[in-house]
Write a protein that holds these residues in place. Structure first.
Motif, short mmCIF file in Angstrom:
data_model
loop_
_atom_site.label_atom_id
_atom_site.label_comp_id
_atom_site.label_asym_id
_atom_site.label_seq_id
_atom_site.Cartn_x
_atom_site.Cartn_y
_atom_site.Cartn_z
N HIS A 66 0.82 -1.21 0.00
CA HIS A 66 0.00 0.00 0.00
C HIS A 66 0.86 1.27 0.00
O HIS A 66 0.53 2.24 -0.68
N LEU B 217 1.98 2.40 -3.52
CA LEU B 217 0.96 2.77 -4.51
C LEU B 217 1.16 4.19 -5.04
O LEU B 217 1.68 5.05 -4.32
N ALA C 271 -0.87 6.57 -5.28
CA ALA C 271 -1.51 7.58 -4.42
C ALA C 271 -0.70 7.84 -3.15
O ALA C 271 -0.95 8.83 -2.45
N MET C 272 0.26 6.96 -2.85
CA MET C 272 1.07 7.12 -1.63
C MET C 272 2.49 7.53 -2.04
O MET C 272 2.68 8.60 -2.56
#
Lengths: 301, 301
Positions: free
Chosen positions: B87, B90, B92-93
């Protein structure tokens, strides 16, 4: 059997108790994490119908009237359900801007926080279940059983398997009954069934009783999803609070697309009858659960 | 104290046992979910150092030599760690294309599957911990404690809080010691400390022993993260297997950026000494844990 008004007031009571618990449980503890908690709360309190919580509580109420003790576990199930919706709505997944008439989490807080809020909600559900200060009379053995039930139903052998199959194979696919059943059973039915079985486990139900409730859960969970498919065709955005007709646009594999609307409604009635048969064993005590069955099937959003 | 060769062979042994367990545990069960399992396995077996697993096992080995019984719990911690990396990487991160010299999960399987694989890994960790067929001699009480430890350390009061603070406030921020400590303690230290405490819990350690190990975990976890910050400056992409120098480019709040390189190294030594003091109580049995402390601090990637 409870009439529709009784059922609605039972579900409202369940929802109020669950929301009141969550409101006190999920609080901002420091300034650095305040946005995270705010984002988790945004989706938790975005107007969910609390159907899974109500099923858990009414399953428990087959055996006992002291429902307050199970509210935190019903809240944990709703946390898992909410996390799954936040992640499903992401641009990389279903890319939905609205849910229940409100902007989806990533439209308000951005993708990074939406992913992390979902992560935090599923993690928090397991923290909650295993917190002995909450409903302290619940045994460690029950907590282990409930953790198992929740993780298996929402994991790679349940909800996530269904979501993956839906994303990879559910659009523009050839009509395939076994795939459709796989997606529906895993994506939504498993968690619905788990909610019912967690209620029974909290009441220390016998194995045979759990077997009946498991069968009931299979029928009612699948019926719930078929009704979802039907509403996507027959309802409007105003009523649903989310984009209607999306399944057809995306050529999604659904019951109406595979069987037609009339046959889908017939299957729905059949499942509902089977579900009621399964719990007829509980006699008069089953009236709450039966009322909820009707509510789920004949809901308009 | 173990020498460096002994420590490396201990870590290798731990990693082999954990990997062997995971290889048998996480298997494809049907064709619809095969891509999901493949994606989970891709990141699980992407060459992680298994430091958290090794810490859990060596903490347990302070009390008992029968380490096989704790391997599944060490595997569960590595599942949670792996999910957090998938995560974090990603778009978005942190938007990373490489980790440990291999393409990140979303570069291979796409964003949707990367999000869902992370979701499935954290969920699976709780399934594993609560599966009584695995290490059946472990009590339900221990399983509840371990579920609590893992969920609290990796949730909204731990790892995720740290990640949120890093994303929202960690870049281009004014120098802020309390923010830096908050991010480091939550983002990585909490899960490292939990690994150590889970090892102790599995060995039924006394409260005072857990207190010492908790203090050790705080020091070693923070030291680990400071060394991570230092390596980002002093190492290269070839050695690290991921983009080096990224913290400086992103103006990230780190120990070197706030204290300078020399002072950061001094703090590191101080933390290492404190960590060793904390576990001197365990005498000769602490040599494995001390060896791992040295390995963590003086690693080059």
């Amino acid at each position: 059997m409870m009439n529709n008004v009784d059922t609605k007031s039972f579900i409202t009571e369940c929802a109020l108790k669950v929301d009141s618990f969550l409101d006190k449980y999920l609080i901002i503890k420091d300034s650095y994490s305040s946005k995270l908690i705010e984002s988790m709360r945004y989706s938790l309190f975005a107007g969910g119908k609390r159907i899974r919580a109500s099923l858990l509580i009414s399953s428990y109420s087959l055996f006992s009237d002291n429902i307050d003790i199970v509210i935190p576990f019903a809240a944990a199930v709703e946390m898992v359900h909410t996390y799954s919706l936040i992640h499903d709505d992401l641009p990389a997944m279903d890319d939905d801007d609205y849910r229940r008439g409100k902007l989806t989490n990533h439209k308000v807080y951005g993708e990074a926080l939406a992913i992390l809020s979902g992560d935090a909600l599923v993690t928090k559900a397991f923290e909650l279940i295993n917190d002995r200060s909450i409903s302290p009379s619940i045994s460690d053995t029950a907590r282990v059983d409930i953790s198992t039930s929740l993780s298996v139903s929402s994991g790679d052998k349940g909800m996530i398997a269904g979501q993956v199959a839906d994303i990879l194979y559910g659009e523009n696919s050839t009509p395939d009954k076994s795939l459709l059943k796989y997606i529906h059973m895993n994506k939504s039915t498993e968690l619905i069934k788990a909610s019912i079985l967690i209620g029974a486990r909290l009441a220390n139900a016998y194995e045979e009783e759990c077997r009946l409730l498991s069968s009931y859960g299979n029928s009612i969970g699948l019926a719930f999803q078929i009704q979802d498919d039907i509403l996507d065709i027959t309802s409007s955005k105003e009523v649903l609070g989310k984009t209607a007709g999306k399944d057809v646009v995306q050529s999604k594999l659904t019951y109406p697309s595979l069987f037609g609307l009339d046959e889908s409604k017939r299957i729905l009635d059949e499942l509902l009858n089977k579900a009621k048969d399964d719990i007829s064993f509980f006699g008069d005590r089953a009236k709450v659960l039966n009322g909820i069955s009707d509510y789920i099937i004949y809901r308009d959003k």
